[in-house]
Every structure is written in structure tokens, then in C-alpha cells.
Design an enzyme around this catalytic site. Structure first.
Site, short mmCIF file in Angstrom:
data_model
loop_
_atom_site.label_atom_id
_atom_site.label_comp_id
_atom_site.label_asym_id
_atom_site.label_seq_id
_atom_site.Cartn_x
_atom_site.Cartn_y
_atom_site.Cartn_z
N TYR A 16 0.87 -1.07 0.46
CA TYR A 16 0.14 -0.25 -0.13
C TYR A 16 0.86 1.36 -0.07
O TYR A 16 0.36 2.27 -0.13
CB TYR A 16 -0.66 -0.22 1.26
CG TYR A 16 -2.49 -0.61 0.86
CD1 TYR A 16 -1.76 -2.21 0.71
CD2 TYR A 16 -3.49 0.10 1.31
CE1 TYR A 16 -3.01 -2.68 0.84
CE2 TYR A 16 -4.85 -0.17 1.03
CZ TYR A 16 -4.78 -1.43 0.51
OH TYR A 16 -5.99 -1.97 1.10
N LYS B 210 2.98 -15.11 2.81
CA LYS B 210 3.40 -16.18 2.20
C LYS B 210 3.83 -16.01 1.16
O LYS B 210 5.12 -16.25 0.54
CB LYS B 210 2.14 -15.15 0.40
CG LYS B 210 2.57 -15.69 -0.86
CD LYS B 210 0.93 -17.19 -0.77
CE LYS B 210 1.52 -17.76 -2.38
NZ LYS B 210 0.40 -19.09 -2.40
N ASP C 87 -3.21 -17.99 0.11
CA ASP C 87 -4.23 -18.79 -0.24
C ASP C 87 -5.65 -19.80 1.04
O ASP C 87 -6.19 -20.02 0.51
CB ASP C 87 -4.06 -19.40 -1.13
CG ASP C 87 -2.48 -20.21 -1.15
OD1 ASP C 87 -1.79 -19.98 0.08
OD2 ASP C 87 -1.85 -21.00 -2.45
N ASP D 278 -6.43 -6.63 3.83
CA ASP D 278 -7.86 -6.12 3.53
C ASP D 278 -8.74 -6.62 2.78
O ASP D 278 -9.83 -7.05 2.76
CB ASP D 278 -6.85 -5.09 2.31
CG ASP D 278 -8.57 -4.12 1.50
OD1 ASP D 278 -9.18 -4.14 1.66
OD2 ASP D 278 -8.13 -4.62 0.11
N ASP E 125 -12.69 -8.66 4.05
CA ASP E 125 -13.88 -8.57 3.70
C ASP E 125 -14.75 -10.24 3.65
O ASP E 125 -15.23 -10.55 4.35
CB ASP E 125 -14.11 -7.87 1.84
CG ASP E 125 -13.83 -6.83 2.03
OD1 ASP E 125 -13.51 -6.10 3.02
OD2 ASP E 125 -14.72 -6.10 0.90
C1 IPM Z 1 -10.55 -0.69 3.56
C2 IPM Z 1 -10.76 -0.66 2.28
C3 IPM Z 1 -9.38 0.50 2.41
C4 IPM Z 1 -8.39 -0.64 1.72
C5 IPM Z 1 -9.96 1.21 0.66
C6 IPM Z 1 -10.76 2.44 0.93
C7 IPM Z 1 -8.44 1.92 0.56
O1 IPM Z 1 -10.82 -1.64 1.41
O2 IPM Z 1 -10.33 0.08 4.27
O3 IPM Z 1 -10.28 -2.08 3.95
O4 IPM Z 1 -8.26 -0.83 1.21
O5 IPM Z 1 -7.60 -0.40 3.17
MG MG Z 2 -10.86 -3.28 2.10
#
Ligand code: IPM
Ligand code: MG
Length: 352
Positions: free
Chosen positions: A135, A186, A218, A242, A246
Site C-alpha cells: 500500500y 505467503k 491462499d 484487506d 472482507d
Molecule cells: C478498507 C478499504 C480501504 C483499504 C480502501 C477504501 C482504501 O478497503 O479499509 O479495507 O483498502 O484499506
Molecule cells: Mg477493504
């Protein structure tokens, strides 16, 4: 307590309004000041993180953030896009530890896309490093090669000290939970994460009570779906975290339920829902404010050490669910569908 309130874009303002409502209902001595970030920052000051917003955030004890981003900004130059405001504030405030709990409320077991027996009782804490990795690594950019073709470059890098400090956060949290840490890397392909694994192994000798395991990313993605209850604390780098956070959120029924805390070395923190700005449903009073409300509970817990009020909020959220109130994202047959605002009212009145 000084809190900087940054509603941001999309559903940000409406969900933050509910969290502020709940916080006010606790009648604590809090000073809240609002400022724009993301697309709202760009609109008002030509910058996704206006100087005044950054100053306010730096002076506050904690930051409450809604969400940033809207498709209408996708064509802007990269440094003007809403996401850049978010990444910059994380970096400027040194919020290197991102805590994303994936907790399933029993009332929502049927809202998950996975079988109830796979997810019931789920309680995972994902500890994601937030200010390093691909990042932020240099060099980065898009350049033109000699043959005229373009090439994109990003760099995955982590220093030992960066790995060690996020590792400490994960081990410390595990000590207060079930004393198991799974470090996700990884290491079979990427040297950066080979170092990550070495540092985690070394660090684990300081925590003899904690059981450390390692998993390739993975496989971790697969195991989260196959048997998510095997995990207690997962610790990983920025990009893997990240993606995995999710994924973990959906185990709980909806990403609309998941709070997050991003903290620095002194427990100053920024608190925000794990989900995004959902511009498609913005302003329609259908968004789920619970992730943001639960983020306030995390704020009281991690920054203000106010366990009693943190629990009050968590219990109030639970009561709202027990009462059968559901926003559209978690609604199932037989429940009462409520809007964003009403959900905020129900939680606020369940506080006492
Ligand atoms: C998160 C989001 C952010 C990230 C984006 C919006 C930059 O996806 O907070 O997980 O990738 O960190
Ligand atoms: Mg995210």
C-alpha cells in the site's frame, strides 16, 4: 474526550449520525467536532484530506469515521481521490494496527450465506497491519518502458520493527482471548513475508502461553470459508488483511455489522465500519448503522478505557436484534424491517 467526527461520503453521514446519536445518549462529557474527508474534502477544499481536517484529527483523542469514496471521483487524478484521504490519515496518525473483529450474533446466524453450523459461535479477531506493505512501499507508479509499453509498479516491503510491533498487538490481544495466533503470509513465494514469518516466530518466544501457527494466505482464504471457527486471532499484512477481512465479514451475515479500530502505539485511534461508502444506497435511509455504532464501542474500549459504556453499547445492539429489528442487509422472514435512522433510535433507547 475530544472526538473528531469525519462522516465522509455516500452512506457515511447517515451512519455516523446514528453513532453520534448513541454516543450522545450515553451523556458522557464529550467534545465532538465535524470535518470533511474523502470526496467531501475534495468538494469543500480541493483535497481528500484537507489540512484543517488533519489538524483536527491530530488534536483529537479519537476519530470517528464514516466511509469515503464515490464512483464519480474515479476519474480524478490519484492523489485527489477519496481513498487517498483515508490512506493518508492512517499514515499521518501512525495508525499501524487495524483490528477487525468478525463476530456472529446468534440472531443473525440465518443471515449468513454459510450454513448456521459452520458459523454459529464465530468469534475471530483479524489484526491487519495498516501503514506499510504494498500500500505504501516505494517505488510505485506507472512508467513507460523503452519500447513504449507502460508498466505498473508497486513494492511490497516490511521492516523487522514494523512486523514486530503489529505482532505484539496480535499476541497481546490473544492473551486476553483464546491464546491462539495464526500468522498469515505467503512465505513460500514472497521474501517480505518470509521475513514476516521469521519475526513472528522470534516474537512468540516472549509469549509462551500463546500458540502460534502459520498459514499461507491462499489456504487462509479457503479455511475461512471451510471451517472459520478454527481461528482466534489472525495477524497479517496490509493487503492480505484487506482481502481476508472482507471475506471474514460475510461469515457474519453482513459487512454492515463489522466495526473496526485503527490504533497507534498510544491507543489513540480511528474508528470506522469495515464496509465502504455504498453510494448506490446513500441518502435512502436503508444503510445498516450497526457497524459504526459498534465502532464507537471499540473507541470507548481501546482509547478511553471505558469498558462499562462499551458494553452498554454492545448490549443495546444485541437488544435491537433480539427485538427483531433488521436493516435490509440482514433482514430475514419474520423480522421487522427498519431504516438506518430507526435502527439508531432503537439502539439509543435500548441503552438504559
Ligand atoms: C478498507 C478499504 C480501504 C483499504 C480502501 C477504501 C482504501 O478497503 O479499509 O479495507 O483498502 O484499506
Ligand atoms: Mg477493504
Amino acid at each position: 474526550m475530544k472526538i473528531a467526527v469525519l462522516p465522509g461520503d455516500g452512506i457515511g453521514p447517515e451512519i455516523v449520525a446514528q453513532a453520534v446519536k448513541v454516543l450522545k445518549a450515553l451523556k458522557l462529557n464529550i467534545d465532538m467536532t465535524e470535518a470533511p474527508i474523502g470526496g467531501a474534502g475534495y468538494e469543500s477544499a480541493g483535497d481528500p484530506l484537507p489540512d484543517a481536517t488533519l489538524k483536527l484529527a491530530k488534536e483529537a483523542d479519537a476519530v470517528l469515521l464514516g466511509a469515503v469514496g464515490d464512483w464519480k471521483y474515479d476519474k480524478l487524478e490519484r492523489h485527489l481521490r477519496p481513498e487517498r484521504g483515508l490512506l493518508r490519515i492512517r499514515k499521518e496518525l501512525n495508525l499501524f494496527a487495524n483490528l477487525r473483529p468478525a463476530l456472529l450474533y446468534p440472531e443473525l446466524a440465518s443471515a449468513s450465506t454459510l450454513k448456521p453450523e459452520v458459523v454459529s459461535g464465530l468469534d475471530i479477531m483479524i489484526v491487519r497491519e495498516l501503514t506499510g506493505d504494498i500500500y505504501f512501499g516505494q517505488p510505485r507508479g506507472i512508467s513507460t518502458l523503452e519500447n513504449g509499453e507502460r508498466e505498473g509498479i508497486n513494492t511490497m516491503r516490511y521492516s523487522e520493527s514494523e512486523i514486530r510491533r503489529i505482532g505484539r498487538v496480535a499476541f497481546d490481544i490473544a492473551m486476553k482471548r483464546n491464546k491462539r495466533v495464526c500468522s498469515v503470509d505467503k512465505a513460500n513465494v514472497l521474501e517480505t513475508t518470509e521475513l514476516w514469518r521469521q519475526v513472528m516466530i522470534k516474537l512468540s518466544s516472549e509469549y509462551p502461553e500463546v500458540e502460534l501457527s502459520h498459514m499461507y494466505v491462499d489456504n487462509a482464504a479457503m479455511q475461512l470459508i471451510r471451517a472459520p471457527k478454527q481461528f482466534d486471532v489472525m495477524v497479517t499484512g496490509n493487503i492480505f488483511g484487506d482481502i481476508l477481512s472482507d471475506e471474514a465479514s460475510m461469515l457474519t451475515g453482513s459487512i454492515g455489522m463489522l466495526p473496526s479500530a485503527s490504533i497507534d502505539a498510544n491507543n489513540k485511534g480511528m474508528y470506522e465500519p469495515s464496509h465502504g461508502s455504498a453510494p448506490d444506497i446513500a441518502g435512502k435511509d436503508v444503510a445498516n448503522p450497526l457497524a459504526t455504532i459498534l465502532s464507537v464501542a471499540m473507541m470507548l474500549h481501546y482509547t478511553f478505557n471505558d469498558e462499562a459504556n462499551a458494553q452498554k453499547i454492545e448490549h443495546a445492539v444485541k437488544s435491537a436484534l433480539v427485538l427483531g429489528c433488521r436493516t435490509a442487509d440482514i433482514w430475514t422472514e419474520g423480522c421487522k424491517k427498519v431504516g438506518c435512522n430507526e435502527m439508531g433510535d432503537v439502539v439509543a433507547s435500548a441503552l438504559n
